[in-house]
Design a protein around this motif. Sequence first.
Motif, short mmCIF file in Angstrom:
data_model
loop_
_atom_site.label_atom_id
_atom_site.label_comp_id
_atom_site.label_asym_id
_atom_site.label_seq_id
_atom_site.Cartn_x
_atom_site.Cartn_y
_atom_site.Cartn_z
N PRO A 207 44.35 -37.80 -3.96
CA PRO A 207 42.92 -37.65 -3.67
C PRO A 207 42.10 -38.68 -4.44
CG PRO A 207 43.69 -35.92 -5.14
CD PRO A 207 44.90 -36.67 -4.70
N GLN A 208 41.14 -39.33 -3.73
CA GLN A 208 40.29 -40.32 -4.36
C GLN A 208 38.92 -39.71 -4.66
OE1 GLN A 208 40.07 -43.84 -1.97
NE2 GLN A 208 42.28 -44.08 -1.81
N ALA A 209 38.27 -40.25 -5.69
CA ALA A 209 36.94 -39.76 -6.06
C ALA A 209 35.93 -40.13 -4.98
CB ALA A 209 36.52 -40.35 -7.39
N SER A 210 35.09 -39.18 -4.62
CA SER A 210 34.02 -39.48 -3.67
C SER A 210 32.94 -40.31 -4.34
CB SER A 210 33.42 -38.17 -3.13
OG SER A 210 32.91 -37.40 -4.20
N MET A 211 32.11 -40.97 -3.53
CA MET A 211 31.08 -41.85 -4.06
C MET A 211 29.93 -41.01 -4.64
SD MET A 211 32.01 -44.92 -3.72
CE MET A 211 33.24 -45.90 -2.83
N PRO A 212 29.34 -41.43 -5.78
CA PRO A 212 28.15 -40.76 -6.29
C PRO A 212 27.01 -40.83 -5.28
CG PRO A 212 29.09 -42.23 -7.95
CD PRO A 212 29.80 -42.52 -6.66
N ASP A 213 26.11 -39.88 -5.34
CA ASP A 213 24.97 -39.85 -4.42
C ASP A 213 24.09 -41.09 -4.53
OD1 ASP A 213 25.88 -37.42 -3.56
OD2 ASP A 213 24.58 -36.26 -4.88
N ASN A 214 24.01 -41.66 -5.73
CA ASN A 214 23.14 -42.82 -5.95
C ASN A 214 23.96 -44.10 -6.07
OD1 ASN A 214 24.35 -42.27 -8.38
ND2 ASN A 214 22.55 -42.74 -9.62
N GLU A 215 25.03 -44.23 -5.26
CA GLU A 215 25.96 -45.35 -5.40
C GLU A 215 25.24 -46.70 -5.26
OE1 GLU A 215 29.73 -47.36 -5.77
OE2 GLU A 215 28.82 -45.50 -6.45
N SER A 216 24.34 -46.83 -4.31
CA SER A 216 23.68 -48.13 -4.12
C SER A 216 22.82 -48.49 -5.32
CB SER A 216 22.84 -48.11 -2.84
OG SER A 216 21.87 -47.07 -2.91
N GLN A 217 22.06 -47.51 -5.85
CA GLN A 217 21.23 -47.78 -7.04
C GLN A 217 22.12 -48.07 -8.25
OE1 GLN A 217 20.94 -45.26 -4.95
NE2 GLN A 217 18.83 -44.48 -4.78
N ARG A 218 23.27 -47.37 -8.33
CA ARG A 218 24.18 -47.57 -9.46
C ARG A 218 24.75 -48.98 -9.46
NH1 ARG A 218 29.16 -47.63 -11.04
NH2 ARG A 218 29.93 -47.76 -8.90
N ILE B 151 32.21 -40.75 -13.61
CA ILE B 151 30.83 -41.22 -13.40
C ILE B 151 30.04 -40.31 -12.49
CG2 ILE B 151 31.47 -43.63 -13.82
CD1 ILE B 151 31.32 -44.05 -10.77
N LYS B 152 30.71 -39.37 -11.82
CA LYS B 152 29.99 -38.43 -10.95
C LYS B 152 29.38 -37.28 -11.75
CE LYS B 152 31.87 -37.12 -7.20
NZ LYS B 152 32.85 -36.47 -6.31
N GLY B 153 29.83 -37.09 -12.98
CA GLY B 153 29.33 -36.00 -13.79
C GLY B 153 28.28 -36.45 -14.78
N SER B 154 27.79 -35.48 -15.55
CA SER B 154 26.74 -35.78 -16.53
C SER B 154 27.22 -35.63 -17.97
CB SER B 154 25.54 -34.85 -16.30
OG SER B 154 25.94 -33.50 -16.44
N SER B 155 28.49 -35.22 -18.14
CA SER B 155 28.99 -34.99 -19.49
C SER B 155 30.45 -35.41 -19.55
CB SER B 155 28.85 -33.52 -19.88
OG SER B 155 29.56 -32.70 -18.97
N LEU B 156 31.05 -35.19 -20.72
CA LEU B 156 32.44 -35.61 -20.95
C LEU B 156 33.39 -34.92 -19.98
CD1 LEU B 156 34.36 -36.21 -24.16
CD2 LEU B 156 35.13 -34.29 -22.78
N MET B 157 34.35 -35.68 -19.44
CA MET B 157 35.43 -35.12 -18.61
C MET B 157 36.73 -35.27 -19.39
SD MET B 157 36.75 -36.00 -14.74
CE MET B 157 37.96 -37.26 -15.14
N GLU B 158 37.44 -34.15 -19.60
CA GLU B 158 38.68 -34.16 -20.36
C GLU B 158 39.80 -33.61 -19.47
OE1 GLU B 158 40.41 -32.73 -24.70
OE2 GLU B 158 38.66 -31.74 -23.86
N VAL B 159 40.91 -34.35 -19.38
CA VAL B 159 42.10 -33.91 -18.65
C VAL B 159 43.22 -33.82 -19.69
CG1 VAL B 159 43.67 -34.37 -16.75
CG2 VAL B 159 41.29 -35.11 -16.59
#
Length: 794
Positions: A2-13, A82-90
């Motif tokens: 599975p691939q990560a979906s694009m952020p909602d603000n991808e063009s601005q990013r 980059i889709k989240g707002s805080s730390l992602m830990e796996v």
Amino acid sequence: MPQASMPDNESQRLARLAQLKVLDTAPETIYDQLAQAAAAICETPIALVSLIDADRQWFKATIGSSGVHQTSRDVAICAHTIKGSSLMEVEDTWADARFKINPLVSGDALIRFYAGVPLRMQAGECVGTLCVLDRVPRKLSQAQIAALCALGQSVAQALQERAARQQLSQQLAASEENQRLVIEYQTELISLAELDGTLVFVNEAYAHYFGSQAKYMTGHNLFDYIHTDDREAVRQHLTWGDDDVVRANGVNRMILADGSARWVAWTNRRLPACDGRAPLIHSVGRDITAQKNAEDALKESEGRYRQLYESTPAMLHSIDHTGRLLSVSDTWLEKMEYSRDEVIGKPSVSFLTPESQQRAVNHELPAFFSKGKCQNVQYEYVTKSGKRINVLLSAVLEYTEDGAPKRSLAVLQDVSDKHAAERQQRQAAHLLQVVMDNIPARISYWTNDYRNIFANTAFQRAFKCEGQALAGRFTWEIMGEGWWRKIKNIVDVALTGQEQWFEVSSVDDSGERMDTELRIAPNFFEGRVLGVFVIALDITPRRLAEELRLAQRAREQLERDAQELQRLLKERNEMLDVLAHEVRQPINNASAALQWAQRALQLSGTQDQLNPIGKAQAVLYGVQNSVNNILAVATQLSHQSEPMTADFDLDMLLSISAADMPETERWRIEIVNTSGIKTLHTDASLLRLALRNLLKNALDFSSAESLVTLKISESDQECGLNVDVIDRGAGIDANVLPRLFERHVHGYHLGRVSHGLGLYIVREAMTLLGGTVDMLATGPSGTCMRLYLRDSLR
């Protein structure tokens, strides 16, 4: 995969990432240092500053992953972060469905752990991550998470400041080009003014700068064009004595025609009076606004960086090429118990123990300045109060443009608690082993697949496997199939989380009996049962001792029962003897005499003569009745039989008890029932006997004209009833009160002597009923006796 979906603000990013102009640029020290700090704090071998482009992730800084500068975006774990707002830990990528078949996870890179924080710009766009990686599963502590988030903010701030500096540089370059053109066209600002500031000459560049023409500016005062906040300082700056010929340089703000403020650097000198002309101020100015703004922006950037550096929740310090401290973080100062003024400029090794100082000077520092980095170097620091701190130091070296050492960035991880805990753990493990080997219980630990991990000496001795390697062996290989069949089902129950206690009896090869108490306790970790502790204790001596004690106790109880029976039989016989010889015989004689007298008077006497005889017979009847009751109770008390309880009407029972009294005395008894109780569950004969004796005493030992009150009330205790018998007699002799309810004790009322059995009988009857009898009050105005019946209400 599975691939990560694009952020909602991808063009601005992507637009913001392009504005940063950082992709495909050379490595920069600040980002390498921040990545190095992240790896050191999080104790991971790899740390990256990753920027997510349209179809790739590109690394601005790589620690522990040399030679890899970018990867495809579709395999980038950071593309999820980059889709989240805080730390992602796996904690374990193999256990995460998103990543377990990712080539970075399953391939040569073998990434098993990932933690990343988004690099968020001021407007909210997330352009990448600061992440740490490991090749084994793990979990960050709360302190490591906080430090990683703070370092991520530092990276984001550094990226934005880098772009701001580039923009300022471009503006400065454009300004310098403009200045070149101005210089080519003589655009320096030149003026002559009198000492009071009145302009007498300005060149065209000066006039044009202020949006005017030269001819219109002469006669005006130059101070009118100076910013009001700088005006007084410039006035003082341009004040000279009459004979002075001086040069004065300065920088101040000037106000242009549109009201904007610009910075101008002035070279001023005083021209003395000449040929009748008054002294003048000659000024040459140059616009330095762009340079000033760039300097201010640089100072602000450096200030923010220093603030982030000093407030980072980790021990950080920087040294120069001589090893002296240039800066330290607040956490460093807090740990070391110093203020910043006390440490800046001091040799960093001066805070080490002598052993660490010698190693640092002779080996670690030369190696660091030679290689430009070091990792997890163990030092022992000494705080201001003398406490020692164990640290692991990792650092990178920053160089000047000519390649000379400039400064370092070092991260110090305080591992004092860790070392202390490891020391205590080793001591505890050794102590546990010693304790386990010196206790008689057989103790072992088994995993949930029945493998033995630990067995103490007693366990090994019991199963004849001393000195053998038991770790990892199956339990039935150690204990034997016979023992294992006895306990396997119980072990399986314990492995579900239910502690098991049971006893096993067996006979050894010599025919001796053996009793064993077994406890199988589950070992929980994070809600799962990992195994069981097995504790076996030989309880054969205890069981034999218990059986012996029980037999001895039974024998002693039989002896006590036999003695008590003999005492009761003797007591009953004594009482029967008293009644038979001391009471019954005189009564019988008196009864016979009264019968003879009555027959004689019936033949020759009158009715008046017969009345006394009748009264005497009534009294004698009461005495006989009492004697018979006493004999019956004495027999019952001697056998200590259980009361024959049943439900009785309370009012009827009270009426019958009053009717037991002589007919001539019944009028004196008043019954007061405040309880509202209708039914009583008790042995009516025993309660009637107790009331008969109390009422008889109350009637006999009070004046013939006084009343006796039989009062019924509910007890304050649950399901209890109080029965009070109250007389108005002279009271009971104080000398006998301590022994009032004992047998043969006499109370004295109105000069008459009792037989000494009534209150004893009352006490014994109430004891059989499970109740009590108490004297509540006694004195010249009367006596109150209380019967308390427990659990008798229905």
